[in-house]
Motif scaffolding. Sequence first.
Motif, mmCIF file in Angstrom:
data_model
loop_
_atom_site.group_PDB
_atom_site.id
_atom_site.type_symbol
_atom_site.label_atom_id
_atom_site.label_comp_id
_atom_site.label_asym_id
_atom_site.label_seq_id
_atom_site.Cartn_x
_atom_site.Cartn_y
_atom_site.Cartn_z
ATOM 1 N N ASN A 54 0.811 -1.214 0.000
ATOM 2 C CA ASN A 54 0.000 0.000 0.000
ATOM 3 C C ASN A 54 0.846 1.267 0.000
ATOM 4 O O ASN A 54 0.349 2.357 -0.331
ATOM 5 C CB ASN A 54 -0.932 0.014 1.221
ATOM 6 N N LEU A 55 2.116 1.155 0.367
ATOM 7 C CA LEU A 55 2.970 2.334 0.419
ATOM 8 C C LEU A 55 3.147 2.906 -0.984
ATOM 9 O O LEU A 55 3.358 2.168 -1.945
ATOM 10 C CB LEU A 55 4.328 1.977 1.018
ATOM 11 N N PRO A 56 3.067 4.215 -1.131
ATOM 12 C CA PRO A 56 3.093 4.810 -2.469
ATOM 13 C C PRO A 56 4.495 4.823 -3.073
ATOM 14 O O PRO A 56 5.500 4.797 -2.349
ATOM 15 C CB PRO A 56 2.626 6.243 -2.203
ATOM 16 N N GLN A 57 4.550 4.858 -4.378
ATOM 17 C CA GLN A 57 5.821 5.067 -5.053
ATOM 18 C C GLN A 57 6.217 6.528 -4.894
ATOM 19 O O GLN A 57 5.396 7.432 -5.079
ATOM 20 C CB GLN A 57 5.709 4.723 -6.537
ATOM 21 N N VAL A 58 7.478 6.748 -4.530
ATOM 22 C CA VAL A 58 8.001 8.107 -4.394
ATOM 23 C C VAL A 58 9.316 8.158 -5.158
ATOM 24 O O VAL A 58 10.319 7.584 -4.725
ATOM 25 C CB VAL A 58 8.209 8.499 -2.917
ATOM 26 N N ASP A 59 9.302 8.795 -6.290
ATOM 27 C CA ASP A 59 10.503 8.861 -7.130
ATOM 28 C C ASP A 59 11.503 9.851 -6.537
ATOM 29 O O ASP A 59 11.131 10.898 -6.006
ATOM 30 C CB ASP A 59 10.137 9.284 -8.550
ATOM 31 N N GLY A 60 12.772 9.480 -6.645
ATOM 32 C CA GLY A 60 13.821 10.391 -6.205
ATOM 33 C C GLY A 60 13.958 10.520 -4.705
ATOM 34 O O GLY A 60 14.474 11.535 -4.214
ATOM 35 N N ALA A 61 13.526 9.499 -3.955
ATOM 36 C CA ALA A 61 13.611 9.573 -2.500
ATOM 37 C C ALA A 61 15.070 9.553 -2.051
ATOM 38 O O ALA A 61 15.932 8.909 -2.660
ATOM 39 C CB ALA A 61 12.853 8.408 -1.872
ATOM 40 N N SER A 62 15.340 10.272 -0.974
ATOM 41 C CA SER A 62 16.668 10.283 -0.374
ATOM 42 C C SER A 62 16.519 9.990 1.114
ATOM 43 O O SER A 62 15.416 10.046 1.666
ATOM 44 C CB SER A 62 17.364 11.630 -0.574
ATOM 45 N N VAL A 63 17.624 9.677 1.768
ATOM 46 C CA VAL A 63 17.557 9.331 3.189
ATOM 47 C C VAL A 63 18.682 10.026 3.940
ATOM 48 O O VAL A 63 19.788 10.211 3.419
ATOM 49 C CB VAL A 63 17.635 7.806 3.388
ATOM 50 N N ASP A 64 18.394 10.434 5.156
ATOM 51 C CA ASP A 64 19.397 10.981 6.062
ATOM 52 C C ASP A 64 19.505 10.018 7.233
ATOM 53 O O ASP A 64 18.542 9.834 7.984
ATOM 54 C CB ASP A 64 18.974 12.382 6.540
ATOM 55 N N ALA A 73 13.167 11.591 2.520
ATOM 56 C CA ALA A 73 12.703 12.859 1.948
ATOM 57 C C ALA A 73 12.427 12.672 0.467
ATOM 58 O O ALA A 73 13.064 11.858 -0.207
ATOM 59 C CB ALA A 73 13.741 13.956 2.161
ATOM 60 N N ALA A 74 11.468 13.427 -0.041
ATOM 61 C CA ALA A 74 11.111 13.422 -1.462
ATOM 62 C C ALA A 74 11.534 14.752 -2.074
ATOM 63 O O ALA A 74 11.686 15.759 -1.361
ATOM 64 C CB ALA A 74 9.613 13.212 -1.628
ATOM 65 N N PRO A 75 11.729 14.784 -3.397
ATOM 66 C CA PRO A 75 12.102 16.057 -4.035
ATOM 67 C C PRO A 75 11.062 17.155 -3.810
ATOM 68 O O PRO A 75 11.399 18.337 -3.749
ATOM 69 C CB PRO A 75 12.214 15.685 -5.516
ATOM 70 N N GLY A 76 9.801 16.783 -3.679
ATOM 71 C CA GLY A 76 8.728 17.739 -3.424
ATOM 72 C C GLY A 76 7.728 17.139 -2.459
ATOM 73 O O GLY A 76 7.871 15.992 -2.018
ATOM 74 N N ALA A 77 6.718 17.894 -2.113
ATOM 75 C CA ALA A 77 5.702 17.400 -1.180
ATOM 76 C C ALA A 77 4.896 16.275 -1.829
ATOM 77 O O ALA A 77 4.641 16.283 -3.041
ATOM 78 C CB ALA A 77 4.775 18.540 -0.767
ATOM 79 N N LEU A 78 4.502 15.288 -1.029
ATOM 80 C CA LEU A 78 3.622 14.238 -1.523
ATOM 81 C C LEU A 78 2.253 14.823 -1.826
ATOM 82 O O LEU A 78 1.792 15.750 -1.151
ATOM 83 C CB LEU A 78 3.469 13.125 -0.490
ATOM 84 N N ASP A 79 1.591 14.276 -2.851
ATOM 85 C CA ASP A 79 0.224 14.723 -3.091
ATOM 86 C C ASP A 79 -0.710 14.051 -2.086
ATOM 87 O O ASP A 79 -0.299 13.180 -1.310
ATOM 88 C CB ASP A 79 -0.208 14.450 -4.537
ATOM 89 N N ALA A 80 -1.963 14.452 -2.081
ATOM 90 C CA ALA A 80 -2.904 13.988 -1.064
ATOM 91 C C ALA A 80 -3.074 12.472 -1.110
ATOM 92 O O ALA A 80 -3.155 11.821 -0.063
ATOM 93 C CB ALA A 80 -4.256 14.684 -1.243
ATOM 94 N N ARG A 81 -3.123 11.917 -2.305
ATOM 95 C CA ARG A 81 -3.303 10.469 -2.419
ATOM 96 C C ARG A 81 -2.074 9.714 -1.909
ATOM 97 O O ARG A 81 -2.203 8.711 -1.204
ATOM 98 C CB ARG A 81 -3.583 10.091 -3.885
ATOM 99 N N GLN A 82 -0.891 10.187 -2.257
ATOM 100 C CA GLN A 82 0.332 9.562 -1.761
ATOM 101 C C GLN A 82 0.387 9.608 -0.233
ATOM 102 O O GLN A 82 0.730 8.621 0.415
ATOM 103 C CB GLN A 82 1.556 10.264 -2.342
ATOM 104 N N ALA A 83 0.052 10.752 0.331
ATOM 105 C CA ALA A 83 0.084 10.909 1.791
ATOM 106 C C ALA A 83 -0.908 9.964 2.466
ATOM 107 O O ALA A 83 -0.618 9.380 3.514
ATOM 108 C CB ALA A 83 -0.209 12.356 2.162
#
Length: 330
Positions: A54-64, A73-83
């Motif tokens: 069920n976890l959404p695909q998030v392109d370009g994810a990075s980790v600290d 972290a994602a390059p931009g904010a997740l949209d409502a459906r992703q969240a």
Amino acid sequence: MASFDWRQHFTPFITYLRQSDQALWADLLTQQMTRRFEDNPHGDMARWQAALDNLPQVDGASVDLSQSAITLAAPGALDARQAELLEQGLRGLMPWRKGPFDFFGTYIDTEWRSDWKWDRVAPHLADLDGRTILDVGCGSGYHCWRMAGAGARHVVGIDPGLLFLFQFLAVKRYLGATPVDLLPVKMEDLPKDLGLFDTTFSMGVLYHRRSPLDHLLELKGTLRRGGELVLETLVVDGPEGHSLMPEDRYGQMRNVWFLPSCATLLRWLDRAGFRNARVVDVSATTTDEQRQTDWMRFNSLADFLDPADPSKTIEGYPGPKRATIIAEKP
């Protein structure tokens, strides 16, 4: 919904073992995973797999991996459906006990502030840069990620809890190929005398073992010569030779066997053949460090202490105090 494909998740590590002249372990692990996931699958596997899917695909994810929370972290904010999908998926993997984690702005406030333990331990470690590390009883892998953030070349965590595995995979799905693996096995499932790791961690395990000396010998067998053991366990005050063996439960836990004094623990390490063993930290566990949260809604430490005297467990034993000891294999 797809069933759990253990080969997809563990084949890269099995290949790594074969390339590292560990064919015996590779064959043994293949047999163990077949039995665990094909011959005798856990009854909650389908539910956990559904949450992971069920976890959404998030392109370009990075980790600290250097902050208190393992932060994706994602390059931009997740949209409502992703969240929405993210929240549903992560909630489906509750309870979250070891952390914290931050998935693209969704903060998982875990039962344990595992970052506090790391902050106590990390200043005393040998430089982890380039080291191969084993983390015994790793839970969902929080400390494994912190070890990777400190520069470890490869981290292998082991813990038989399958929910922990799915929580680990929830992080790893966004990172692709990373030198961190979690195996759902017990210490006794590893080949004896591996002699493979530069550093072995055993944190929160020793008091669950009926024979603590056997556990110390198993840990020593995982290390290369000169390798470092990082041992963290419950202790009690007292002289050398003193150890508490609870009558039944300790802090409502049934599987607690021995809580030694620090001096006794150092003697055990000496008898097990370690050298230069030293206590680097002793800290009482408080209800600020272990507590119920919105991500772990079951009873926690406050429910396991004497309400009239929180310095004692509900059974009347000394309250939880943890020591960290570092030692080397000759």
